[in-house]
Scaffold this motif. Structure first.
Motif, PDB file in Angstrom:
ATOM      1  N   GLU A 241      -8.182  -3.364   5.803  1.00 30.00           N
ATOM      2  CA  GLU A 241      -7.868  -4.413   4.827  1.00 30.00           C
ATOM      3  C   GLU A 241      -6.777  -5.340   5.344  1.00 30.00           C
ATOM      4  O   GLU A 241      -6.814  -6.551   5.092  1.00 30.00           O
ATOM      5  CB  GLU A 241      -7.458  -3.781   3.501  1.00 30.00           C
ATOM      6  CG  GLU A 241      -8.611  -3.139   2.759  1.00 30.00           C
ATOM      7  CD  GLU A 241      -8.256  -2.800   1.332  1.00 30.00           C
ATOM      8  OE1 GLU A 241      -8.621  -3.573   0.429  1.00 30.00           O
ATOM      9  OE2 GLU A 241      -7.594  -1.760   1.127  1.00 30.00           O
TER      10      GLU A 241
ATOM     11  N   CYS B 176       0.825  -1.206   0.000  1.00 27.29           N
ATOM     12  CA  CYS B 176       0.000   0.000   0.000  1.00 27.29           C
ATOM     13  C   CYS B 176       0.858   1.254   0.000  1.00 27.29           C
ATOM     14  O   CYS B 176       2.048   1.222   0.349  1.00 27.29           O
ATOM     15  CB  CYS B 176      -0.953   0.027   1.193  1.00 27.29           C
ATOM     16  SG  CYS B 176      -0.142   0.058   2.821  1.00 27.29           S
TER      17      CYS B 176
ATOM     18  N   THR C  26      -7.620  -0.808  -3.571  1.00 26.92           N
ATOM     19  CA  THR C  26      -8.053  -0.805  -4.970  1.00 26.92           C
ATOM     20  C   THR C  26      -9.559  -1.007  -5.129  1.00 26.92           C
ATOM     21  O   THR C  26     -10.063  -0.911  -6.238  1.00 26.92           O
ATOM     22  CB  THR C  26      -7.319  -1.904  -5.758  1.00 26.92           C
ATOM     23  OG1 THR C  26      -7.600  -3.179  -5.162  1.00 26.92           O
ATOM     24  CG2 THR C  26      -5.816  -1.662  -5.749  1.00 26.92           C
ATOM     25  N   ASN C  27     -10.273  -1.290  -4.034  1.00 27.52           N
ATOM     26  CA  ASN C  27     -11.726  -1.437  -4.071  1.00 27.52           C
ATOM     27  C   ASN C  27     -12.367  -0.149  -3.578  1.00 27.52           C
ATOM     28  O   ASN C  27     -12.359   0.128  -2.384  1.00 27.52           O
ATOM     29  CB  ASN C  27     -12.158  -2.620  -3.200  1.00 27.52           C
ATOM     30  CG  ASN C  27     -13.664  -2.866  -3.245  1.00 27.52           C
ATOM     31  OD1 ASN C  27     -14.443  -1.969  -3.556  1.00 27.52           O
ATOM     32  ND2 ASN C  27     -14.068  -4.076  -2.913  1.00 27.52           N
TER      33      ASN C  27
ATOM     34  N   TYR D 100      -6.469   1.358   5.044  1.00 29.31           N
ATOM     35  CA  TYR D 100      -5.558   0.233   4.829  1.00 29.31           C
ATOM     36  C   TYR D 100      -5.535  -0.711   6.028  1.00 29.31           C
ATOM     37  O   TYR D 100      -5.410  -1.923   5.865  1.00 29.31           O
ATOM     38  CB  TYR D 100      -4.154   0.731   4.530  1.00 29.31           C
ATOM     39  CG  TYR D 100      -4.018   1.438   3.203  1.00 29.31           C
ATOM     40  CD1 TYR D 100      -4.607   0.921   2.052  1.00 29.31           C
ATOM     41  CD2 TYR D 100      -3.306   2.624   3.084  1.00 29.31           C
ATOM     42  CE1 TYR D 100      -4.487   1.573   0.830  1.00 29.31           C
ATOM     43  CE2 TYR D 100      -3.183   3.276   1.864  1.00 29.31           C
ATOM     44  CZ  TYR D 100      -3.775   2.753   0.745  1.00 29.31           C
ATOM     45  OH  TYR D 100      -3.651   3.389  -0.462  1.00 29.31           O
TER      46      TYR D 100
ATOM     47  N   ALA E 117      -2.652  -5.670  -3.739  1.00 31.79           N
ATOM     48  CA  ALA E 117      -2.526  -4.225  -3.558  1.00 31.79           C
ATOM     49  C   ALA E 117      -3.746  -3.738  -2.781  1.00 31.79           C
ATOM     50  O   ALA E 117      -4.889  -3.938  -3.211  1.00 31.79           O
ATOM     51  CB  ALA E 117      -2.437  -3.520  -4.910  1.00 31.79           C
TER      52      ALA E 117
ATOM     53  N   GLN F 164       0.627  -0.844  -6.573  1.00 33.31           N
ATOM     54  CA  GLN F 164      -0.154  -1.625  -7.528  1.00 33.31           C
ATOM     55  C   GLN F 164       0.730  -2.158  -8.655  1.00 33.31           C
ATOM     56  O   GLN F 164       0.549  -3.300  -9.111  1.00 33.31           O
ATOM     57  CB  GLN F 164      -1.274  -0.760  -8.088  1.00 33.31           C
ATOM     58  CG  GLN F 164      -2.333  -0.408  -7.055  1.00 33.31           C
ATOM     59  CD  GLN F 164      -3.369   0.562  -7.577  1.00 33.31           C
ATOM     60  OE1 GLN F 164      -3.822   0.440  -8.708  1.00 33.31           O
ATOM     61  NE2 GLN F 164      -3.742   1.533  -6.768  1.00 33.31           N
ATOM     62  N   HIS F 165       1.650  -1.337  -9.118  1.00 39.54           N
ATOM     63  CA  HIS F 165       2.591  -1.753 -10.159  1.00 39.54           C
ATOM     64  C   HIS F 165       3.374  -2.985  -9.700  1.00 39.54           C
ATOM     65  O   HIS F 165       3.472  -3.989 -10.424  1.00 39.54           O
ATOM     66  CB  HIS F 165       3.526  -0.578 -10.451  1.00 39.54           C
ATOM     67  CG  HIS F 165       4.533  -0.835 -11.530  1.00 39.54           C
ATOM     68  ND1 HIS F 165       5.171   0.187 -12.195  1.00 39.54           N
ATOM     69  CD2 HIS F 165       5.055  -1.973 -12.050  1.00 39.54           C
ATOM     70  CE1 HIS F 165       6.011  -0.311 -13.074  1.00 39.54           C
ATOM     71  NE2 HIS F 165       5.970  -1.630 -12.999  1.00 39.54           N
TER      72      HIS F 165
ATOM     73  N   ALA G 252       0.798   4.755  -4.110  1.00 42.02           N
ATOM     74  CA  ALA G 252      -0.254   3.755  -4.299  1.00 42.02           C
ATOM     75  C   ALA G 252      -0.110   3.129  -5.681  1.00 42.02           C
ATOM     76  O   ALA G 252      -0.250   1.914  -5.846  1.00 42.02           O
ATOM     77  CB  ALA G 252      -1.632   4.389  -4.140  1.00 42.02           C
ATOM     78  N   GLY G 253       0.190   3.974  -6.674  1.00 40.04           N
ATOM     79  CA  GLY G 253       0.437   3.447  -8.014  1.00 40.04           C
ATOM     80  C   GLY G 253       1.632   2.520  -8.048  1.00 40.04           C
ATOM     81  O   GLY G 253       1.606   1.481  -8.716  1.00 40.04           O
TER      82      GLY G 253
END
Length: 203
Positions: free
Chosen positions: A109, A54, A88-89, A106, A85, A64-65, A60-61
């Protein structure tokens, strides 16, 4: 602004040079930490556990990457690796932010998905983001290990790590964009090293 070139092309050249210089310095100092980070990710995956990741904004990108490279592939053909990641929801994020606070998006999650033995990768250029700190706290409470990518002075997130269990990879800069540029290179290095460790590829 007198210390910066006024010609746009020269300003671009100066940015490239500044980024390259930080990468050069980071290459000289961060090699052992990045190699150890890859070893810990590999150990987590070999143990049947997963990686959660996270960050905020550009970080954040980056999270995810990195997860995309693990789940799909980096440079070699190999099985998917278990990674998630966080954030993302949009339903989960906005519900948590609305009903509780943005600082918990976060952490909730991590509480829902994290298990003992998992690894949480947190990416924060300042190390001061409240939602990242709460996520790290939740991970520690669940018996997870932390891998922290940060910059500036490391911030509060670096101070809360356990020397024998967690790892901080610290980019020595206070410029957010330059830190992020090194972070993505570190993440690519981690992908390469994890592939080599697990599958003997990507050389």
């Amino acid at each position: 602004m007198a210390d910066h070139p006024t010609d746009p092309a020269e300003r671009v050249r100066a940015l490239f040079q500044e980024s390259a210089e930080l990468k050069r310095r980071s290459a000289e100092t961060l090699g052992p930490e990045v190699a150890e980070a890859a070893r810990r990710i590999s150990e987590t995956l070999l143990g049947g556990h997963k990686v959660l990741a996270c960050g905020n904004g550009g970080s954040a990108g980056d999270a995810q990457h990195f997860v995309g490279e693990l789940v799909n592939r980096f440079e070699i053909e190999r099985p998917p690796l278990p990674a998630i990641a966080l954030g993302t929801n949009p339903v989960a994020v906005t519900a948590t932010a609305n009903d509780y606070s943005f600082e918990e998006i976060y952490a909730k999650e991590v509480q829902a998905l994290g298990q003992a033995g998992d690894l949480l990768l947190v990416i924060s250029t300042s190390g001061q983001s409240a939602n990242i700190i709460q996520a790290a706290t939740a991970a520690l409470e669940r018996g997870m290990r932390l891998l922290v990518l940060t910059g500036a002075d490391g911030g509060e997130i670096a101070d809360m790590t356990r020397p024998d269990e967690d790892l901080v990879v610290h980019v020595d800069s206070r410029t957010t964009a330059r830190i992020q540029e090194v972070h993505i290179l570190i993440l690519h290095a981690l992908c390469m090293l994890v592939d080599q460790e697990l599958f003997g590829g990507g050389e």
